[in-house]
Design a protein around this motif. Structure first.
Motif, PDB file in Angstrom:
ATOM      1  N   LEU A 178      -5.254  11.018  -1.781  1.00 27.03           N
ATOM      2  CA  LEU A 178      -5.675   9.678  -1.359  1.00 27.03           C
ATOM      3  C   LEU A 178      -5.224   9.452   0.074  1.00 27.03           C
ATOM      4  O   LEU A 178      -4.047   9.644   0.405  1.00 27.03           O
ATOM      5  CB  LEU A 178      -5.054   8.621  -2.276  1.00 27.03           C
ATOM      6  N   VAL A 236      -4.673   6.589   2.738  1.00 32.17           N
ATOM      7  CA  VAL A 236      -4.516   5.139   2.839  1.00 32.17           C
ATOM      8  C   VAL A 236      -4.592   4.745   4.303  1.00 32.17           C
ATOM      9  O   VAL A 236      -3.904   5.321   5.150  1.00 32.17           O
ATOM     10  CB  VAL A 236      -3.171   4.692   2.242  1.00 32.17           C
ATOM     11  N   VAL A 244       0.847  -1.187   0.000  1.00 28.27           N
ATOM     12  CA  VAL A 244       0.000   0.000   0.000  1.00 28.27           C
ATOM     13  C   VAL A 244       0.879   1.232   0.000  1.00 28.27           C
ATOM     14  O   VAL A 244       2.040   1.181   0.407  1.00 28.27           O
ATOM     15  CB  VAL A 244      -0.952   0.020   1.220  1.00 28.27           C
ATOM     16  N   ARG A 247      -4.946  -7.090  -4.297  1.00 24.28           N
ATOM     17  CA  ARG A 247      -3.599  -6.734  -3.885  1.00 24.28           C
ATOM     18  C   ARG A 247      -2.549  -7.177  -4.905  1.00 24.28           C
ATOM     19  O   ARG A 247      -1.618  -6.431  -5.219  1.00 24.28           O
ATOM     20  CB  ARG A 247      -3.329  -7.364  -2.517  1.00 24.28           C
ATOM     21  N   GLU A 259      -3.792   1.716   6.615  1.00 22.04           N
ATOM     22  CA  GLU A 259      -3.110   0.436   6.750  1.00 22.04           C
ATOM     23  C   GLU A 259      -2.147   0.540   7.922  1.00 22.04           C
ATOM     24  O   GLU A 259      -1.741   1.644   8.301  1.00 22.04           O
ATOM     25  CB  GLU A 259      -2.377   0.071   5.455  1.00 22.04           C
ATOM     26  N   GLN A 270       2.741   7.485   3.065  1.00 30.45           N
ATOM     27  CA  GLN A 270       2.525   8.921   3.089  1.00 30.45           C
ATOM     28  C   GLN A 270       3.804   9.636   2.677  1.00 30.45           C
ATOM     29  O   GLN A 270       4.870   9.376   3.191  1.00 30.45           O
ATOM     30  CB  GLN A 270       2.130   9.313   4.515  1.00 30.45           C
ATOM     31  N   ASP A 301      -7.280  -1.066   3.579  1.00 29.64           N
ATOM     32  CA  ASP A 301      -6.803  -2.442   3.520  1.00 29.64           C
ATOM     33  C   ASP A 301      -7.719  -3.308   4.376  1.00 29.64           C
ATOM     34  O   ASP A 301      -7.778  -3.155   5.598  1.00 29.64           O
ATOM     35  CB  ASP A 301      -5.360  -2.500   4.038  1.00 29.64           C
ATOM     36  N   LEU A 305      -8.369   4.636   0.644  1.00 31.27           N
ATOM     37  CA  LEU A 305      -8.038   3.253   0.313  1.00 31.27           C
ATOM     38  C   LEU A 305      -7.877   2.489   1.613  1.00 31.27           C
ATOM     39  O   LEU A 305      -6.981   2.781   2.410  1.00 31.27           O
ATOM     40  CB  LEU A 305      -6.747   3.181  -0.511  1.00 31.27           C
ATOM     41  N   THR A 336      -1.090   8.584   4.832  1.00 31.36           N
ATOM     42  CA  THR A 336      -1.227   7.250   5.417  1.00 31.36           C
ATOM     43  C   THR A 336      -1.656   7.357   6.872  1.00 31.36           C
ATOM     44  O   THR A 336      -1.085   8.146   7.627  1.00 31.36           O
ATOM     45  CB  THR A 336       0.096   6.470   5.342  1.00 31.36           C
ATOM     46  N   LEU A 366      -0.529  11.517  -1.401  1.00 34.81           N
ATOM     47  CA  LEU A 366      -0.783  10.363  -0.543  1.00 34.81           C
ATOM     48  C   LEU A 366      -0.661  10.742   0.920  1.00 34.81           C
ATOM     49  O   LEU A 366       0.247  11.492   1.313  1.00 34.81           O
ATOM     50  CB  LEU A 366       0.206   9.236  -0.862  1.00 34.81           C
TER      51      LEU A 366
END
Length: 439
Positions: free
Chosen positions: A36, A38, A5, A159, A40, A8, A85, A83, A64, A62
Motif C-alpha cells: 500500500l 499512502v 494514516v 477517517r 499524506e 512507511q 488523503d 491510499l 508513505t 506500507l
C-alpha cells in the motif's frame, strides 16, 4: 487533529531514488502479499494499529509519500493500492507541498477546496492509471467522497471509522475491483479492435465486380504475425462496361492502422478512377497524387501491380510500380513470371515518375496470380535464405502438378510458405488468382 494514516515501515525514503517507473498493475492472479502506498503530508500521522494483515495473514507492506512527486517515484511494480488523503490540498497551504506546487486553497472557499482535492485525485489517477486507489476523508464529507468514486477511485474510507481490519478489507476489495475493471476494459478494447479489423477488411479486401465476365476469381489474405490489425496489403478487381477486366494488388510500406487506412484509400481511389476510364500511366500518376496528399509522412510509399485484361481474355496490359511481376500458368506449360522490364518506381518515391504499360499475350486458357512480397520474403528453414520469386515459381508448379487450382492452389501455396518459414510469416500476404478456361 492529525490525520491517522499509515507510516512507511519497510521502505526507506532513500529507496525512492532507485525506484523503477510504474509498470502495468497486476491483473492476473492475486499477489501473495500486498503493498500500500499512502499519500499524506502530516509527519505526525500514523495508524492506531501496529500492522495491517490481509485475508491470508500476510502483512500488508506500507510506503508513505508526502507529495505526488515522491509518490510517482515510489510507484514501483510491487505497489498494488494507493491510499490518498483528500485533505492533502487543504494542508498544503501556500507551499503547494501536497500537489507538488500544483494547487492551494488558502481562503478561497469550500468549492475551491473540493476542486483542488479532486484535482489531486485526478493527478494520482493520471500517474497510476492501473493501480487501485482508495481515498480517505472525514465522515462529514460523504458527498465529496462519493464524487471521488465518480472521478475514478475504487472506494472511500471515513477517517473516524478507520482501523486495521477495515483498511485491510478495503485494500483487497479495491485491488480486485481494479483488476476486474482492467479485464473489462481489455475485453471492450478487444471488441473494438475486432470491429475495426472488420471495417478495415471490408475496405482492403472488397468483393470483386465481375458480373458478365467468364473469368474465375480467387483470393487469400493472411495478416503477419506481428500485428493483430490488418496491414497495408490491398487488392481489387472490376469489370468496366466495355468488357475489360481490371485487377490490382498493392502494398503500403509499414504496418498499423495508418498504413491500413491509406491502403483502403488507394484501393477505393483505384476503383473509382478505373470505372471513370483511367488506365496505365494516367491511373498510377493520379494514385501517386492521392498517396502524397493522404500519407502521414513523406517516407511512406506503396507498391502496385495493375493488369487490364481485354474483353476476349487473350491479352492484358501490365503496369508495375515497384511491385513483383505476376505469375502466369497455362495448360501443359510450366508456370512462369510474366516478362517485364522497365517497370516504374513505387508510388510516392519520385515526383513526376512514369509507369509504362506493357502488352502481354495470355492465350486461350490461363491463370494469372498477383501477390504481395509477403509470400516470397519468408525464410526457408532456419537459415537466412528467402523463398524468393524463383522458389515461389517452383512451389506453384509442384501444386499445379498435383492438380490444384483456384482456392485450393492459393491455400496450399500460403500454407507451404508458412511451413517453409517455420511458422507464421512476418509480413502480410495477399494473393489474387484470375483464371480463364479455353473457349
Amino acid at each position: 487533529m492529525a490525520v491517522p494514516v499509515p507510516r512507511q515501515r519497510d521502505t526507506p525514503a532513500t529507496e525512492s531514488a532507485q525506484a523503477t517507473p510504474p509498470a502495468v498493475a497486476h491483473a492476473t492472479a492475486p499477489p501473495a502479499s500486498l503493498t500500500l502506498l499512502v499519500i499524506e503530508d502530516d509527519p505526525a500521522g500514523g495508524l492506531t494499529v501496529p500492522e495491517i494483515l490481509d485475508s491470508d495473514g500476510h502483512r500488508i507492506r506500507l510506503r508513505t509519500a508526502r507529495n505526488l512527486t515522491e509518490a510517482a517515484r515510489l510507484l514501483t511494480q510491487d505497489v498494488h493500492c494507493i491510499l490518498l488523503d483528500l485533505s492533502l490540498a487543504g494542508t498544503a497551504g501556500g507551499s503547494g507541498a501536497g500537489l507538488g506546487g500544483a494547487g492551494t486553497v488558502g481562503g478561497a472557499g469550500s468549492r475551491t477546496a473540493v476542486a483542488d482535492q479532486l484535482a489531486i485525485l485526478r493527478e494520482v489517477l493520471r500517474i497510476a492509471p492501473r493501480h487501485a486507489v482508495l481515498v480517505l476523508t472525514a465522515e462529514a464529507d460523504a458527498e465529496r467522497a462519493a464524487e471521488a468514486v465518480r472521478v475514478g477511485a475504487q472506494d472511500f474510507l471515513f477517517r473516524d471509522e478507520l482501523d486495521g481490519r477495515l483498511l485491510s478489507r478495503a485494500i483487497r476489495y479495491a485491488v480486485e475491483r481494479k483488476r476486474a475493471d482492467i479485464a473489462q476494459y481489455k475485453l471492450a478494447e478487444s471488441k473494438l479492435r475486432a470491429q475495426e479489423n472488420a471495417r478495415l477488411e471490408r475496405g482492403l479486401l472488397p468483393n470483386p465486380l465481375l458480373e458478365g465476365s467468364d473469368l474465375r476469381f480467387a483470393a487469400r489474405y493472411r495478416p503477419g504475425r506481428s500485428r493483430a490489425l490488418l496491414g497495408g496489403d490491398f487488392y481489387d478487381t472490376v469489370r468496366t462496361p466495355d468488357g475489360t477486366v481490371h485487377a490490382m494488388i498493392g502494398d503500403v510500406c509499414g504496418h498499423g492502422p495508418d498504413e491500413a487506412a491509406l491502403g483502403v484509400e488507394l484501393r477505393i481511389a483505384w476503383r473509382a478512377l478505373t470505372l471513370a476510364g483511367l488506365c496505365g500511366d494516367d491511373l498510377l500518376s493520379t494514385l501517386q497524387e492521392v498517396l502524397e496528399v493522404e500519407r502521414p509522412c513523406e517516407e511512406i510509399f506503396a507498391t502496385l501491380c495493375t493488369v487490364d485484361i481485354s474483353p476476349d481474355g487473350r491479352r492484358a496490359g501490365l503496369c508495375l510500380a515497384g511491385h513483383p511481376a505476376p505469375l502466369i500458368s497455362r495448360p501443359g506449360r510450366r508456370a512462369q513470371l510474366l516478362p517485364y522490364e522497365n517497370s516504374g518506381p513505387a508510388l510516392g518515391l519520385l515526383p513526376k515518375a512514369r509507369w509504362p504499360r506493357r502488352q502481354v499475350e495470355l492465350g486461350g486458357a490461363w491463370s494469372l496470380m498477383l501477390y504481395t512480397d509477403g509470400l516470397i520474403e519468408g525464410r526457408i528453414g532456419e537459415g537466412r535464405e528467402r523463398l524468393g520469386q524463383d522458389g515461389m515459381v517452383e512451389m506453384i508448379n509442384r501444386h499445379l502438378d498435383r492438380g490444384l487450382s483456384g482456392e485450393g492452389l492459393l491455400e496450399a501455396s500460403v500454407t507451404e510458405a508458412r511451413r517453409l518459414n517455420g511458422g507464421e510469416l512476418t509480413d502480410d500476404v495477399a494473393v489474387v488468382l484470375l483464371s480463364r478456361a479455353d473457349g
